[in-house]
Design a protein around this motif. Structure first.
Motif, PDB file in Angstrom:
ATOM      1  N   ALA A  33       0.891  -1.155   0.000  1.00  0.00           N
ATOM      2  CA  ALA A  33       0.000   0.000   0.000  1.00  0.00           C
ATOM      3  C   ALA A  33       0.932   1.207   0.000  1.00  0.00           C
ATOM      4  O   ALA A  33       2.150   1.058   0.077  1.00  0.00           O
ATOM      5  N   ALA A  34       0.382   2.395  -0.065  1.00  0.00           N
ATOM      6  CA  ALA A  34       1.209   3.596  -0.135  1.00  0.00           C
ATOM      7  C   ALA A  34       2.130   3.737   1.075  1.00  0.00           C
ATOM      8  O   ALA A  34       3.217   4.278   0.956  1.00  0.00           O
ATOM      9  N   HIS A  35       1.719   3.229   2.228  1.00  0.00           N
ATOM     10  CA  HIS A  35       2.501   3.463   3.440  1.00  0.00           C
ATOM     11  C   HIS A  35       2.804   2.202   4.255  1.00  0.00           C
ATOM     12  O   HIS A  35       3.154   2.291   5.429  1.00  0.00           O
ATOM     13  N   LEU A  36       2.702   1.020   3.650  1.00  0.00           N
ATOM     14  CA  LEU A  36       3.049  -0.203   4.364  1.00  0.00           C
ATOM     15  C   LEU A  36       3.278  -1.346   3.393  1.00  0.00           C
ATOM     16  O   LEU A  36       2.909  -1.273   2.224  1.00  0.00           O
ATOM     17  N   ARG A  37       3.919  -2.399   3.913  1.00  0.00           N
ATOM     18  CA  ARG A  37       4.181  -3.608   3.124  1.00  0.00           C
ATOM     19  C   ARG A  37       3.618  -4.808   3.869  1.00  0.00           C
ATOM     20  O   ARG A  37       3.805  -4.945   5.077  1.00  0.00           O
ATOM     21  N   ILE A  38       2.952  -5.690   3.138  1.00  0.00           N
ATOM     22  CA  ILE A  38       2.458  -6.952   3.666  1.00  0.00           C
ATOM     23  C   ILE A  38       3.338  -8.046   3.077  1.00  0.00           C
ATOM     24  O   ILE A  38       3.522  -8.102   1.862  1.00  0.00           O
TER      25      ILE A  38
END
Length: 148
Positions: A33-38
């Motif tokens: 996402a724009a501000h995190l990684r899964i």
């Protein structure tokens, strides 16, 4: 060295170099996402008739706090929290600059109402829905055979 051997040598090392370059760009089991990684959403295989499965994953590189509020996949009717938390709606705080780990030994997501057995080495679509990031389309990997 004859032409066929030269070509085979070139292809072997050329393709290996491309693989290294592609592998260094991103992992196949990372979703952003724009501000995190899964990283690496996974579960174990299930037997016919099993109605639930645990989902584990890691969330990091968080630059803006968020909250995972829903998980939707065509392989299950619903999802809820599980593990050390009492069953309830999906609700995972994602703090800035911290790693959030959902695992079998701690908090995790439980898929309910499985529509069919989950098979080893398969991947299934899964949407992770965040308060701020919105919908992140991911793939749920079935990594391990069940034990027992």
């Amino acid at each position: 060295m004859n032409l066929a051997l030269q070509r085979r040598h070139f292809l072997r090392f050329g393709l290996a170099g491309v693989g290294l370059w592609v592998g260094s760009q991103a992992q196949a089991c990372e979703f952003f996402a724009a501000h995190l990684r899964i990283t690496h959403p996974w579960t174990r295989a299930t037997a016919p008739g099993e109605t639930s499965a645990l989902v584990c994953l890691r969330i990091d590189e968080v630059t803006l706090s968020d909250r995972l509020i829903q998980v939707v996949t065509p392989v299950a009717d619903a999802a809820e929290m599980g593990g050390v938390l009492l069953p309830g709606p999906v609700n995972v705080a994602i703090p800035v600059d911290e790693v959030t780990q959902l695992s079998e030994a701690g908090p995790h997501i439980r898929l309910l109402g499985l529509r069919h057995p989950l098979e080893v080495a398969r991947e299934y679509p899964m949407d992770l829905i965040f308060e701020r990031a919105g919908v992140v389309q991911a793939r749920l990997s079935v990594d391990y055979a069940r034990f027992g």
